[in-house]
Motif scaffolding. Structure first.
Motif, PDB file in Angstrom:
ATOM      1  N   ASP A  55      28.190   9.192  81.413  1.00  0.00           N
ATOM      2  CA  ASP A  55      28.217   7.998  80.561  1.00  0.00           C
ATOM      3  C   ASP A  55      29.289   8.214  79.493  1.00  0.00           C
ATOM      4  O   ASP A  55      29.122   9.021  78.586  1.00  0.00           O
ATOM      5  CB  ASP A  55      26.854   7.785  79.899  1.00  0.00           C
ATOM      6  N   THR A  56      30.382   7.475  79.596  1.00  0.00           N
ATOM      7  CA  THR A  56      31.531   7.709  78.710  1.00  0.00           C
ATOM      8  C   THR A  56      31.512   6.878  77.433  1.00  0.00           C
ATOM      9  O   THR A  56      32.389   7.042  76.586  1.00  0.00           O
ATOM     10  CB  THR A  56      32.851   7.415  79.449  1.00  0.00           C
ATOM     11  N   HIS A  57      30.519   5.983  77.293  1.00  0.00           N
ATOM     12  CA  HIS A  57      30.552   5.102  76.116  1.00  0.00           C
ATOM     13  C   HIS A  57      29.140   4.630  75.789  1.00  0.00           C
ATOM     14  O   HIS A  57      28.604   3.717  76.435  1.00  0.00           O
ATOM     15  CB  HIS A  57      31.466   3.900  76.393  1.00  0.00           C
ATOM     16  N   ILE A  58      28.539   5.246  74.775  1.00  0.00           N
ATOM     17  CA  ILE A  58      27.220   4.853  74.301  1.00  0.00           C
ATOM     18  C   ILE A  58      27.188   5.048  72.795  1.00  0.00           C
ATOM     19  O   ILE A  58      28.019   5.790  72.240  1.00  0.00           O
ATOM     20  CB  ILE A  58      26.111   5.671  75.002  1.00  0.00           C
ATOM     21  N   HIS A  59      26.267   4.383  72.119  1.00  0.00           N
ATOM     22  CA  HIS A  59      26.126   4.500  70.664  1.00  0.00           C
ATOM     23  C   HIS A  59      24.706   4.978  70.350  1.00  0.00           C
ATOM     24  O   HIS A  59      23.808   4.165  70.106  1.00  0.00           O
ATOM     25  CB  HIS A  59      26.393   3.150  69.991  1.00  0.00           C
ATOM     26  N   LEU A  60      24.501   6.277  70.358  1.00  0.00           N
ATOM     27  CA  LEU A  60      23.177   6.812  70.056  1.00  0.00           C
ATOM     28  C   LEU A  60      22.761   6.522  68.624  1.00  0.00           C
ATOM     29  O   LEU A  60      21.579   6.313  68.337  1.00  0.00           O
ATOM     30  CB  LEU A  60      23.157   8.333  70.288  1.00  0.00           C
ATOM     31  N   ASP A  61      23.740   6.499  67.708  1.00  0.00           N
ATOM     32  CA  ASP A  61      23.407   6.401  66.281  1.00  0.00           C
ATOM     33  C   ASP A  61      22.803   5.058  65.891  1.00  0.00           C
ATOM     34  O   ASP A  61      22.032   4.970  64.938  1.00  0.00           O
ATOM     35  CB  ASP A  61      24.637   6.695  65.420  1.00  0.00           C
ATOM     36  N   LYS A  62      23.137   3.999  66.626  1.00  0.00           N
ATOM     37  CA  LYS A  62      22.615   2.679  66.256  1.00  0.00           C
ATOM     38  C   LYS A  62      21.737   2.087  67.355  1.00  0.00           C
ATOM     39  O   LYS A  62      21.556   0.873  67.432  1.00  0.00           O
ATOM     40  CB  LYS A  62      23.748   1.732  65.877  1.00  0.00           C
ATOM     41  N   SER A  63      21.167   2.936  68.186  1.00  0.00           N
ATOM     42  CA  SER A  63      20.232   2.462  69.203  1.00  0.00           C
ATOM     43  C   SER A  63      18.844   2.260  68.592  1.00  0.00           C
ATOM     44  O   SER A  63      18.526   2.793  67.520  1.00  0.00           O
ATOM     45  CB  SER A  63      20.158   3.469  70.360  1.00  0.00           C
ATOM     46  N   CYS A  64      18.039   1.448  69.262  1.00  0.00           N
ATOM     47  CA  CYS A  64      16.624   1.252  68.914  1.00  0.00           C
ATOM     48  C   CYS A  64      16.427   0.728  67.490  1.00  0.00           C
ATOM     49  O   CYS A  64      15.589   1.232  66.739  1.00  0.00           O
ATOM     50  CB  CYS A  64      15.848   2.558  69.101  1.00  0.00           C
ATOM     51  N   ILE A  65      17.176  -0.315  67.104  1.00  0.00           N
ATOM     52  CA  ILE A  65      17.006  -0.893  65.766  1.00  0.00           C
ATOM     53  C   ILE A  65      16.724  -2.393  65.833  1.00  0.00           C
ATOM     54  O   ILE A  65      16.920  -3.113  64.840  1.00  0.00           O
ATOM     55  CB  ILE A  65      18.241  -0.633  64.863  1.00  0.00           C
ATOM     56  N   LEU A  66      16.243  -2.876  66.957  1.00  0.00           N
ATOM     57  CA  LEU A  66      15.958  -4.305  67.077  1.00  0.00           C
ATOM     58  C   LEU A  66      14.975  -4.779  66.016  1.00  0.00           C
ATOM     59  O   LEU A  66      15.079  -5.905  65.517  1.00  0.00           O
ATOM     60  CB  LEU A  66      15.393  -4.615  68.467  1.00  0.00           C
ATOM     61  N   ASP A  67      14.006  -3.925  65.680  1.00  0.00           N
ATOM     62  CA  ASP A  67      12.997  -4.330  64.712  1.00  0.00           C
ATOM     63  C   ASP A  67      13.536  -4.428  63.292  1.00  0.00           C
ATOM     64  O   ASP A  67      12.862  -4.947  62.399  1.00  0.00           O
ATOM     65  CB  ASP A  67      11.814  -3.358  64.749  1.00  0.00           C
ATOM     66  N   ARG A  68      14.768  -3.978  63.056  1.00  0.00           N
ATOM     67  CA  ARG A  68      15.370  -4.029  61.728  1.00  0.00           C
ATOM     68  C   ARG A  68      16.398  -5.145  61.603  1.00  0.00           C
ATOM     69  O   ARG A  68      16.994  -5.318  60.540  1.00  0.00           O
ATOM     70  CB  ARG A  68      16.051  -2.694  61.404  1.00  0.00           C
ATOM     71  N   CYS A  69      16.660  -5.843  62.702  1.00  0.00           N
ATOM     72  CA  CYS A  69      17.727  -6.849  62.714  1.00  0.00           C
ATOM     73  C   CYS A  69      17.143  -8.217  63.073  1.00  0.00           C
ATOM     74  O   CYS A  69      16.066  -8.321  63.657  1.00  0.00           O
ATOM     75  CB  CYS A  69      18.807  -6.455  63.722  1.00  0.00           C
ATOM     76  N   HIS A  70      17.882  -9.248  62.722  1.00  0.00           N
ATOM     77  CA  HIS A  70      17.414 -10.614  62.944  1.00  0.00           C
ATOM     78  C   HIS A  70      18.563 -11.462  63.491  1.00  0.00           C
ATOM     79  O   HIS A  70      18.966 -12.448  62.880  1.00  0.00           O
ATOM     80  CB  HIS A  70      16.865 -11.209  61.649  1.00  0.00           C
ATOM     81  N   ALA A  71      19.071 -11.074  64.636  1.00  0.00           N
ATOM     82  CA  ALA A  71      20.170 -11.809  65.247  1.00  0.00           C
ATOM     83  C   ALA A  71      19.674 -13.121  65.836  1.00  0.00           C
ATOM     84  O   ALA A  71      18.645 -13.158  66.505  1.00  0.00           O
ATOM     85  CB  ALA A  71      20.820 -10.949  66.328  1.00  0.00           C
ATOM     86  N   GLU A  72      20.405 -14.199  65.580  1.00  0.00           N
ATOM     87  CA  GLU A  72      20.014 -15.519  66.072  1.00  0.00           C
ATOM     88  C   GLU A  72      21.055 -16.135  66.996  1.00  0.00           C
ATOM     89  O   GLU A  72      20.718 -16.971  67.833  1.00  0.00           O
ATOM     90  CB  GLU A  72      19.780 -16.467  64.890  1.00  0.00           C
ATOM     91  N   HIS A  73      22.323 -15.749  66.849  1.00  0.00           N
ATOM     92  CA  HIS A  73      23.403 -16.415  67.578  1.00  0.00           C
ATOM     93  C   HIS A  73      23.968 -15.576  68.722  1.00  0.00           C
ATOM     94  O   HIS A  73      24.623 -16.116  69.611  1.00  0.00           O
ATOM     95  CB  HIS A  73      24.528 -16.794  66.618  1.00  0.00           C
ATOM     96  N   GLY A  74      23.754 -14.282  68.698  1.00  0.00           N
ATOM     97  CA  GLY A  74      24.198 -13.431  69.794  1.00  0.00           C
ATOM     98  C   GLY A  74      25.692 -13.236  69.872  1.00  0.00           C
ATOM     99  O   GLY A  74      26.224 -12.945  70.949  1.00  0.00           O
ATOM    100  N   THR A  75      26.398 -13.371  68.766  1.00  0.00           N
ATOM    101  CA  THR A  75      27.847 -13.177  68.777  1.00  0.00           C
ATOM    102  C   THR A  75      28.206 -11.753  68.369  1.00  0.00           C
ATOM    103  O   THR A  75      27.408 -11.031  67.748  1.00  0.00           O
ATOM    104  CB  THR A  75      28.537 -14.145  67.805  1.00  0.00           C
ATOM    105  N   LEU A  76      29.432 -11.364  68.694  1.00  0.00           N
ATOM    106  CA  LEU A  76      29.928 -10.047  68.307  1.00  0.00           C
ATOM    107  C   LEU A  76      29.956  -9.915  66.793  1.00  0.00           C
ATOM    108  O   LEU A  76      29.549  -8.882  66.234  1.00  0.00           O
ATOM    109  CB  LEU A  76      31.330  -9.826  68.890  1.00  0.00           C
TER     110      LEU A  76
END
Length: 409
Positions: A55-76
Motif C-alpha cells: 500500500d503506497t498511499h495511506i493516511h494513518l494519522d487522520k484515519s477513524c475520525i468520522l465521529d469528530r467531523c460533520h461533513a455535509e457536501h462531500g467535497t475535497l
C-alpha cells in the motif's frame, strides 16, 4: 535447518503447478515441486502464495475520525477544512491508537509494506509524526512502514511549515511529499520539495492534480523537475484525477512523458470516486485515473487505500484486494489479462514504486508472504478472495480459517 515448509502452493506467474516453499532464518530457502524436511509444514491445497500486498498511499494519522467531523457536501475542500479543524485536538497517543486500529486492519488484509503520508504543520507540529514513528517500531514484526511527511495545507503560504518538515527529515522521515494544489504558488512548492528532498537524499511523493479540470496540470512540472534533478524512479504522484478527463491521444502523451521521466502514479479509487464530480447532478464522472492504461505505456502504477473512515473517505477496511476489485469495476477491466494487471497494481507494481529490491517469491528473498483463498491472481481480484495467512520475515503474522460448511447429517 528449516523453520517452515508451505506445501502444495501455487505461485503467481508459475502457472497451475504446485510447489513447496521452504523458509529458514526469515528468508525463502528453497522452492521445489517437493521438499523433504521434518520442519513444521502447512498444506495449502493448491492455494495461491504471493508476496504481501503493498500500500503506497495511506493516511494513518487522520484515519477513524468520522465521529469528530460533520461533513455535509462531500467535497475535497470541505474534507480538508474538517480535518484541519479536527487535528488541532490530536494528541500523540490519540494518533497512535487510531493509527494502530487502521494498521491492524491492513495487516490482516495481507499488507506487508506500506507508505503512510503524515501531515506536518504548525497546527499539529510533529505529534502525528512521532506517533507514526512509534507504530513503525511497534509493528515491525508484521509490516514495513515508510513515513512520508508532507504539508496538507500549503507550504510557501503557511509560515513555519518548512522548518517542521526539515526537522522531520532530520528525525527519520523516509521521504517527503507535497500538495501543490493547496499552495498559493504550486510550482514554487514543487521546486522547494525537490530542493529539500535533494538535501536529505529522500524520495518524493506528491498529492497532485486532484480535480477534473484538464485544461491545466502540474504533472508536467513534476516530470520536468524529476528530469532536471536526475530523480527518475524516485518520484510518485497520487490521485491525478485530471488524467481521467483526458481524451485518449492526450492521455497517451502524458503517459509517455511519465514513463520517460520515471515518475510513478498512485490511483486511489475509493477517495477519488467519493470526492470527484460533486458539481454534477447527472452523468457524474468517475474521476479515477486509468492506472492499467498508464502501466501499458511503461508507467509504474499502484492502487492504494488513501483514507479510512474520515471526511475524505467515510469507509474502508484496508483491503487491497477490495481496492483492486473496485478499480476493476470502475475501469471496466474485466478480461483475465486486465484483472491480472489489477492484481499487479497492488503487488509487483507498487513494490517497484517503493524500490523494494528484494520483493517476490524467490529463493533468498525475505519470507514476506501471504496465502490467499484462491488459485489465480485474476480470480483473486474478481472474487475478492480473502487472505488466510500472513508471514513476515519467516514468522506467522496472522491467520484465519477458511470457511467450512456445517452440512446436516
Amino acid at each position: 535447518m528449516l523453520d517452515l515448509v508451505l506445501r502444495n502452493a501455487r505461485i503467481a506467474g508459475r502457472g497451475a503447478a504446485t510447489f513447496d516453499i521452504a523458509v529458514a532464518g526469515g528468508r525463502i530457502a528453497d522452492i521445489a515441486p517437493s521438499i523433504a524436511a521434518d520442519a513444521p509444514s502447512e498444506n495449502l491445497d493448491g492455494r495461491l502464495v504471493t508476496p504481501g500486498f503493498v500500500d503506497t498511499h495511506i493516511h494513518l494519522d487522520k484515519s477513524c475520525i468520522l465521529d469528530r467531523c460533520h461533513a455535509e457536501h462531500g467535497t475535497l475542500q470541505e474534507a480538508i477544512a474538517q480535518v484541519a479543524a479536527a487535528k488541532r485536538a490530536f494528541t500523540e497517543d490519540d494518533v497512535y491508537e487510531r493509527g494502530r486500529r487502521t494498521l491492524e486492519k491492513a495487516i490482516v488484509q495481507g499488507t506487508t509494506h506500506m507508505r503512510t503520508h503524515v501531515e506536518v504543520d504548525p497546527r499539529i507540529g510533529l505529534k502525528s509524526f512521532q506517533a507514526i514513528k512509534r507504530l513503525k517500531r511497534d509493528y515491525a514484526w508484521a509490516i514495513d512502514l515508510e513515513i512520508c511527511v508532507f504539508p496538507q495545507e500549503g507550504l510557501l503560504n503557511d509560515p513555519g511549515t518548512e522548518a517542521l518538515l526539515i526537522e522531520a527529515c532530520k528525525s527519520g522521515a523516509g521521504l517527503i511529499g507535497g500538495c501543490p494544489y493547496t499552495d498559493s504558488d504550486p510550482h514554487g512548492q514543487i521546486a522547494r520539495i525537490f530542493s529539500i528532498a535533494r538535501e536529505f537524499d529522500l524520495d518524493i511523493d506528491f498529492h497532485l492534480d486532484f480535480d477534473l479540470d484538464a485544461s491545466w496540470m502540474d504533472i508536467e512540472e513534476v516530470c520536468r523537475q524529476a528530469g532536471a534533478h536526475g530523480y527518475g524512479g524516485r518520484v510518485a504522484v497520487g490521485h491525478v484525477t485530471k488524467l481521467s478527463a483526458l481524451p485518449p491521444k492526450r492521455l497517451d502523451a502524458v503517459a509517455q512523458r511519465l514513463a520517460a521521466s520515471g515518475v510513478a502514479v498512485t490511483v486511489l479509487p475509493a477517495t477519488d470516486l467519493f470526492l470527484m464530480g460533486r458539481d454534477h447532478d447527472h452523468a457524474v464522472p468517475r474521476g479515477v485515473a486509468p492506472a492499467h492504461r498508464l502501466a501499458e505505456h511503461g508507467v509504474t502504477c499502484s492502487l492504494s487505500t488513501n483514507n479510512v473512515l474520515n471526511p475524505f473517505t467515510p469507509f474502508g477496511d484496508c483491503s487491497l484486494v477490495r481496492m483492486a476489485n473496485l478499480y476493476a469495476n470502475v475501469a471496466q477491466a474485466g478480461s483475465s489479462r486486465e484483472l491480472a494487471a489489477c492484481f499487479d497494481l497492488v503487488t509487483q507494481q507498487p513494490a517497484r514504486l517503493m524500490n523494494l529490491s528484494d520483493y517476490g517469491v524467490a529463493v533468498g528473498n525475505p519470507a514476506d508472504l501471504i496465502v490467499l483463498d484462491g488459485t489465480d491472481p485474476a480470480m483473486i481480484v474478481a472474487e475478492l478472495a480473502a487472505p488466510l495467512m500472513g508471514i513476515k520475515r519467516g514468522r506467522r503474522s496472522f491467520s484465519r480459517p477458511a470457511a467450512v460448511f456445517n452440512r446436516p447429517q
